[in-house]
Design a protein around this motif. Structure first.
Motif, PDB file in Angstrom:
ATOM      1  N   GLU A   1     121.114 -31.917  -7.560  1.00  0.00           N
ATOM      2  CA  GLU A   1     122.293 -31.325  -8.176  1.00  0.00           C
ATOM      3  C   GLU A   1     123.199 -32.431  -8.701  1.00  0.00           C
ATOM      4  OE1 GLU A   1     124.769 -27.554  -6.804  1.00  0.00           O
ATOM      5  OE2 GLU A   1     125.383 -29.332  -5.689  1.00  0.00           O
TER       6      GLU A   1
ATOM      7  N   GLU B   1     117.492 -33.907  -3.247  1.00  0.00           N
ATOM      8  CA  GLU B   1     117.241 -33.193  -1.995  1.00  0.00           C
ATOM      9  C   GLU B   1     116.658 -34.105  -0.926  1.00  0.00           C
ATOM     10  OE1 GLU B   1     114.777 -29.848  -2.785  1.00  0.00           O
ATOM     11  OE2 GLU B   1     116.408 -28.621  -3.624  1.00  0.00           O
TER      12      GLU B   1
ATOM     13  N   GLU C   1     127.087 -33.248  -9.503  1.00  0.00           N
ATOM     14  CA  GLU C   1     128.436 -32.798  -9.162  1.00  0.00           C
ATOM     15  C   GLU C   1     129.455 -33.647  -9.915  1.00  0.00           C
ATOM     16  OE1 GLU C   1     128.908 -33.131  -4.991  1.00  0.00           O
ATOM     17  OE2 GLU C   1     127.496 -31.528  -4.495  1.00  0.00           O
TER      18      GLU C   1
ATOM     19  N   VAL D   1     130.166 -23.467 -11.544  1.00  0.00           N
ATOM     20  CA  VAL D   1     128.731 -23.615 -11.289  1.00  0.00           C
ATOM     21  C   VAL D   1     127.996 -23.234 -12.564  1.00  0.00           C
ATOM     22  CG1 VAL D   1     126.766 -22.852  -9.914  1.00  0.00           C
ATOM     23  CG2 VAL D   1     129.003 -23.143  -8.837  1.00  0.00           C
TER      24      VAL D   1
ATOM     25  N   PRO E   1     122.289 -27.638 -11.206  1.00  0.00           N
ATOM     26  CA  PRO E   1     121.050 -28.082 -10.561  1.00  0.00           C
ATOM     27  C   PRO E   1     120.104 -28.723 -11.570  1.00  0.00           C
ATOM     28  CG  PRO E   1     120.948 -25.741 -10.984  1.00  0.00           C
ATOM     29  CD  PRO E   1     122.305 -26.194 -11.464  1.00  0.00           C
ATOM     30  N   TYR E   2     119.135 -29.466 -11.053  1.00  0.00           N
ATOM     31  CA  TYR E   2     118.096 -30.026 -11.915  1.00  0.00           C
ATOM     32  C   TYR E   2     116.772 -30.041 -11.168  1.00  0.00           C
ATOM     33  CZ  TYR E   2     118.366 -34.441  -9.300  1.00  0.00           C
ATOM     34  OH  TYR E   2     118.345 -35.386  -8.312  1.00  0.00           O
TER      35      TYR E   2
ATOM     36  N   ASP F   1     124.235 -22.750 -14.484  1.00  0.00           N
ATOM     37  CA  ASP F   1     122.790 -22.596 -14.358  1.00  0.00           C
ATOM     38  C   ASP F   1     122.258 -21.974 -15.641  1.00  0.00           C
ATOM     39  OD1 ASP F   1     123.446 -19.891 -14.163  1.00  0.00           O
ATOM     40  OD2 ASP F   1     123.329 -19.898 -11.971  1.00  0.00           O
TER      41      ASP F   1
ATOM     42  N   SER G   1     129.239 -28.222 -11.095  1.00  0.00           N
ATOM     43  CA  SER G   1     127.933 -28.627 -10.591  1.00  0.00           C
ATOM     44  C   SER G   1     126.837 -27.907 -11.366  1.00  0.00           C
ATOM     45  CB  SER G   1     127.798 -28.321  -9.097  1.00  0.00           C
ATOM     46  OG  SER G   1     127.901 -26.927  -8.851  1.00  0.00           O
TER      47      SER G   1
ATOM     48  N   ARG H   1     114.138 -32.579  -7.014  1.00  0.00           N
ATOM     49  CA  ARG H   1     115.139 -31.533  -7.214  1.00  0.00           C
ATOM     50  C   ARG H   1     116.457 -32.029  -6.665  1.00  0.00           C
ATOM     51  NH1 ARG H   1     110.542 -28.927  -5.569  1.00  0.00           N
ATOM     52  NH2 ARG H   1     109.712 -27.332  -7.015  1.00  0.00           N
TER      53      ARG H   1
END
Length: 715
Positions: A92, A141, A94, A528, A111-112, A530, A109, A90
């Motif tokens: 991100e 992470e 950017e 952001v 997430p993935y 998502d 940014s 996991r």
């Protein structure tokens, strides 16, 4: 693993090596193999990578590029994240943009999450600055930064063709060929009308697992592309956000050129929707005989140049095909249909393979098709995802700023202060002296001050209120009869307290950025992304100051607004938008124009039922200014002429004149509001978009303007 954490274990391992070597010398009789074995084992342990290193790898690329740089405007960064480890990963992605200097102007940014031994593609919308750069960082992470890449951008105008054909070799044939657009926006560069630029061929990213192209998932992310070249079998496989984005690109004025790959593709529902009906094969277009002269190389020597070819090669000529059905009409490239504000071309040839790939006749036509697509920029006031250079949004801010309607409070407060100065000073002390009690004036001063202070505070509360509020100003552009149109929204937020707002897009396909930042705050957008869409976070909102957010997306027009021709040369307008058209102005080919005070939903009105603008002075003045136009490059464009337009619509719809003037100054001065050869209808849609609040603030004003271009729709 951090560097500081690895130093201690490596030091202990070194001591172990020295002890092993000393033991080997003492036990030399046992053979020298022990020394060699200990040294090899120590080397293997010390050079082994830390746990998890290299288990996640990533690579970033731009969806649309122009050579070694990225065109400015909205674009999409595609990051391929591959997890080679045995555990889920996991992190991100950017993206940070910088303009001119190292100052940060934009950050996005997303997430993935990627499973073991799996790959994902992360798509991040980015606003590429002109003459700047942007950096891409992929963060994990557990592992920290696993990838960092930098890209450069430029602001040089180019004609961009996005090639979506798999394994295409077309780029080698026509990339950087000279092209001379007829439309040259003076606000986008310093080139003169006779100057030429180059055609940039950008090849689409491909998913190596499936072979499918990785296309933008929002229409505005096609901002830097003028035309898209694609095979029909690829088009038939598109679905979801990618298909909606491509359709939105054409609706907003883009061009798609299709290579018919299989006969069954002609019955594809996507193709049927784009061209307006089922397609069948027919004789080739007679306009293919039209000779097209190539643009000479600007350098004269050493530059790439196209070869003049009045006829195709024999092996190409016998393979030329024609198409019929729907709204298709003959064109110099095959057959074409209008879809919204854009065009869909069915090519008579396949330029990606076979003899056509090397035929100069084909090359000239593809370059000219891209040139035609670029020239269509003039007919769209706000191309989705692009912003005219040196755009003036000051009148937009005034239209959305409640402070502009509270000037009376400043004047009234000034008057109160003047009255206070007179009463607390000369009047107060004179009365006290007359009663022989001079000290009493000092006791009265706080009373006068409190009364003045309370009155001014009350005036401020009456003018600005106690809570924040929002205002919207939107322009929707659509083809006649279309149920959707490209929308440029300006959303103003007037907050009562200092806070960092979060502004979400109206729908998942839109993009947002700051148009006007609050005073004394630095514009730095942070987007952001998502699964719920995109949102701007930490938008600086200062007390009693207005922040304006610019959004590019799409808006519904109900069942559409039709404009159909009549046998007498006029037009009929049919309003099926679900709302009343207010202060509608219809400009017909040939220069006639009519004003309608209102066209209710469901009404069907003839142009002659409106007020002929040529019959009164103000109408004649505006119509003459519009029809006179101005020359931009080699094209004649017609401006809105908002000040003169305001004299016509001001009595019909109060405040509408200021709204059109604000939109007119925010658009490019080279925009052709009323293109030749087709009708154009501009009006206000009563009721706005039907929202009551925005970002938790009460929506005080929602003004929705519409611009309908062309013939079309149900009669």
């Amino acid at each position: 693993m951090r560097k500081g954490q690895s130093a201690r274990p490596l030091g202990g391992m070194a001591r172990s090596v020295r002890h092993a070597a000393l033991a080997a010398l003492v036990a030399l009789a046992a053979g020298t193999g022990l020394v060699v074995g200990a040294a090899e084992a120590a080397a293997q342990v010390t050079t082994a990578p830390p746990p998890g290193a290299g288990s996640v790898v990533a690579e970033a690329s731009a969806a649309i590029s122009a050579g070694s740089s990225i065109p400015w405007g909205w674009n999409q960064i595609v990051v391929r994240v591959q997890n080679n480890g045995a555990q889920p990963a996991r992190g991100e992605v950017e993206v940070t943009g910088h303009q001119y200097t190292s100052d940060e102007v934009f950050q996005a940014s997303a997430p993935y999450t990627v499973g073991p031994s799996a790959t994902v593609h992360v798509r991040v919308p980015v606003r590429v600055p002109s003459y700047g750069s942007f950096d891409v960082r992929v963060m994990d992470e557990r592992l920290g930064e696993v990838r960092s890449q930098s890209f450069n951008s430029n602001g040089t105008p180019s004609v961009v063709l996005l090639d979506v054909v798999p394994a295409s070799r077309l780029r080698a044939a026509i990339h950087e060929m000279p092209v001379a657009p007829l439309f040259l926006d003076p606000t986008s560069g310093t080139r003169g009308p006779s100057s030429s630029t180059s055609l940039m061929v950008s090849q689409a990213n491909v998913d190596p697992a499936t072979g499918d192209p990785l296309l933008p998932d929002r229409p505005a992310l096609y901002a830097s592309a003028d035309a898209v070249l694609m095979r029909t079998d690829t088009l038939s496989r598109l679905h979801g956000a990618e298909l909606d984005a491509l359709a939105g690109f054409v609706l907003g004025g883009g061009t798609v050129a299709l290579i018919v790959a299989r006969p069954e593709d002609l019955r594809s529902q996507t193709l049927v929707s784009l061209v307006g009906g089922e397609v069948t094969g027919t004789t080739k277009s007679p306009e293919l005989k039209q000779a097209i002269s190539p643009t000479p190389s600007a350098s004269g020597m050493g530059g790439r140049a196209l070869t003049f070819a009045p006829h195709p090669k024999d092996e190409v000529g016998v393979e030329l095909r024609g198409w019929a059905g729907g709204n298709l009409r003959p064109s110099p490239y095959g057959n074409a249909a209008t879809y919204g504000l854009g065009e869909v071309h069915l090519l008579a040839f396949d330029p990606s393979s076979g003899p056509a790939l090397d035929d100069p006749w084909v090359h000239v036509r593809l370059v000219d098709l891209a040139r035609r697509a670029y020239d269509r920029r003039s007919t769209v006031v706000f191309k989705p995802g692009s912003e005219p250079a040196r755009s003036d949004v000051n009148k937009i801010r005034r239209e959305l700023d409640p402070n502009e309607s509270t000037r009376w409070s400043v004047l009234l407060s000034t008057l109160i202060l003047c009255i206070y100065a007179v009463l607390a000073g000369p009047v107060n002390f004179t009365l006290a002296r007359q009663k022989h009690k001079p000290l009493r004036a000092l006791w009265h001063l706080p009373l006068y001050a409190a009364a003045a202070f309370g009155t001014i505070v009350g005036i401020g509360i009456a003018a600005r209120g106690l809570d924040g509020r929002a205002r919207h100003l939107t322009l929707v552009e659509a083809g006649a009869g279309m149920t959707q149109g490209a929308a440029r929204r300006y959303r103003g937020f007037f907050a009562s307290q200092s806070e960092g707002m979060t502004v979400r897009t109206t729908d998942a396909s839109s993009v947002v950025s700051t148009a006007v930042a609050a005073e004394l705050s630095k514009q730095r957008d942070k987007l952001v992304v998502d699964r719920d869409g995109a949102r701007l976070v930490n938008v600086a909102a200062l007390p009693w100051q207005t922040v304006v957010i610019r959004e590019d997306g799409f808006a519904s027009l109900g069942e559409g607004i039709s404009v159909v021709p009549t046998p007498s040369g006029g037009a009929t307008v049919v309003n099926r938008s679900g709302r009343t058209l207010r202060a509608a102005v219809l400009v017909l080919p040939g220069g006639k124009a009519f004003l309608f005070e209102r066209i209710a939903d469901g009404d069907r009105v003839a142009s002659t039922a409106g007020r002929d603008l040529s019959t009164f002075l103000d109408g004649q003045t505006w119509l003459a200014a519009v029809t006179r136009g101005r020359t931009v490059g080699s094209l004649s464009v017609h401006n809105l002429e908002a000040p003169d337009l305001g004299k016509l619509i001001g009595p019909v719809a109060p405040g509408l004149s200021d709204a059109w003037q604000a939109m007119g100054t925010a658009a490019s001065h080279a925009a052709d509001w009323f293109p030749d050869g087709v009708p154009t209808l501009i009006a206000q849609l009563d009721g706005g978009e039907g929202r009551r609040s925005d970002t938790g603030l009460r929506l005080e004003s929602d003004r929705l303007l519409v611009r309908i271009v062309g013939w079309g729709g149900r009669p």
